[in-house]
Design an enzyme around this catalytic site. Sequence first.
Site, mmCIF file in Angstrom:
data_model
loop_
_atom_site.group_PDB
_atom_site.id
_atom_site.type_symbol
_atom_site.label_atom_id
_atom_site.label_comp_id
_atom_site.label_asym_id
_atom_site.label_seq_id
_atom_site.Cartn_x
_atom_site.Cartn_y
_atom_site.Cartn_z
ATOM 1 N N HIS A 190 0.838 -1.211 0.000
ATOM 2 C CA HIS A 190 0.000 0.000 0.000
ATOM 3 C C HIS A 190 0.869 1.255 0.000
ATOM 4 O O HIS A 190 0.606 2.212 -0.746
ATOM 5 C CB HIS A 190 -0.916 -0.015 1.230
ATOM 6 C CG HIS A 190 -1.658 1.261 1.467
ATOM 7 N ND1 HIS A 190 -2.961 1.452 1.075
ATOM 8 C CD2 HIS A 190 -1.264 2.430 2.061
ATOM 9 C CE1 HIS A 190 -3.349 2.680 1.409
ATOM 10 N NE2 HIS A 190 -2.337 3.291 2.009
ATOM 11 N N GLU A 191 1.901 1.269 0.838
ATOM 12 C CA GLU A 191 2.759 2.447 0.913
ATOM 13 C C GLU A 191 3.550 2.651 -0.375
ATOM 14 O O GLU A 191 3.743 3.785 -0.835
ATOM 15 C CB GLU A 191 3.703 2.340 2.121
ATOM 16 C CG GLU A 191 3.007 2.266 3.468
ATOM 17 C CD GLU A 191 2.014 3.403 3.683
ATOM 18 O OE1 GLU A 191 2.214 4.490 3.108
ATOM 19 O OE2 GLU A 191 1.029 3.209 4.416
ATOM 20 N N HIS B 74 1.452 4.451 -2.901
ATOM 21 C CA HIS B 74 1.449 5.913 -2.780
ATOM 22 C C HIS B 74 2.628 6.511 -3.534
ATOM 23 O O HIS B 74 2.492 7.547 -4.197
ATOM 24 C CB HIS B 74 1.520 6.323 -1.305
ATOM 25 C CG HIS B 74 0.208 6.297 -0.592
ATOM 26 N ND1 HIS B 74 -0.898 6.978 -1.042
ATOM 27 C CD2 HIS B 74 -0.175 5.670 0.560
ATOM 28 C CE1 HIS B 74 -1.913 6.795 -0.193
ATOM 29 N NE2 HIS B 74 -1.498 5.999 0.780
ATOM 30 N N GLU C 21 -6.435 7.284 -1.040
ATOM 31 C CA GLU C 21 -6.294 6.109 -0.170
ATOM 32 C C GLU C 21 -6.932 4.880 -0.811
ATOM 33 O O GLU C 21 -6.369 3.786 -0.784
ATOM 34 C CB GLU C 21 -6.939 6.379 1.194
ATOM 35 C CG GLU C 21 -6.111 7.258 2.111
ATOM 36 C CD GLU C 21 -4.749 6.674 2.435
ATOM 37 O OE1 GLU C 21 -4.647 5.457 2.681
ATOM 38 O OE2 GLU C 21 -3.766 7.434 2.433
#
Length: 301
Positions: free
Chosen positions: A130-131, A134, A206
């Site tokens: 997930h990071e 980003h 997100e």
Amino acid sequence: MKNQIKTVVLMGILSAVLIGVGGALGQGYLILAAVLALAMNVGAYFFSDRMVLSMHGAREVGPHEAPDLHRMVDELARNAQIPKPRVFIMDDPQPNAFATGRNPAHGVVAVTTGILGILDARELRGVIAHELAHIKNRDILVSTIAATVASAVTFLANAAGFISAFAGGSQDEGEEGLSPAQALVLALVAPIAATLVQLGISRAREYMADRTGAEISGDPEALARALEKLEQGAQHMPSPSARPATASLFIVNPFAGAGSILQLFSTHPAIPERARRLRAMNVRAQDKGWGRSPYALPYSD
């Protein structure tokens, strides 16, 4: 794609608010506000990673200090087709993580000691993915642009407030420009509208990072379970280093235990909805042949 379109639409609305407010006050005000906001946020864009890491006491760790974490980041960065980011650890009992860096070449992934203790390897892998999403999606750039426009709107709204305060009732009927009452309404409404749109962009990014991260890891269920654990951790383990200014960077809101707020004013989507969307992806994942890691196996309850 849906959240990408939503981001574009919200950015358009935010720009329209800026142009509308600037047009109401005059071109000179619009240019001044845009220049001031741009200068402030360009500095944040280039130096925010250092500031954020320092604020949270994060320290960089090498492969010899955290070999498993580095192997995980390296594997997922290759899956994401981005350079391997630097790896930091924060001495914080609350399980959480964030990514920063102005582009993939300057990416940083930071995790707390709390997250290393509460998640298993598969769930941590979902969070790291997930990071990295980003970073891959250049969300720092997107958020900086949104912050720049929102800041310009706020500057202009403050100018309207001064107009309201000092113009008094001196404006003659038929005189061009805002009346004091109109200026006051603008000063109150415009910043709220800009903030709501900016928060909407944050929530859309997100959702995008959840989806992209699940594709990078090939394991949506792992991220769904990690998010549920992290929300519980945030509710029961207050973070000594949490700051409102950086809350939007984290994978879950570090102030989740501070009380419920309207979702409209939240930087993060609701965790149950995020988990639901990820599990809907999980149904399709098997058909797409995801699962490029030995961790990506069905959970057995």
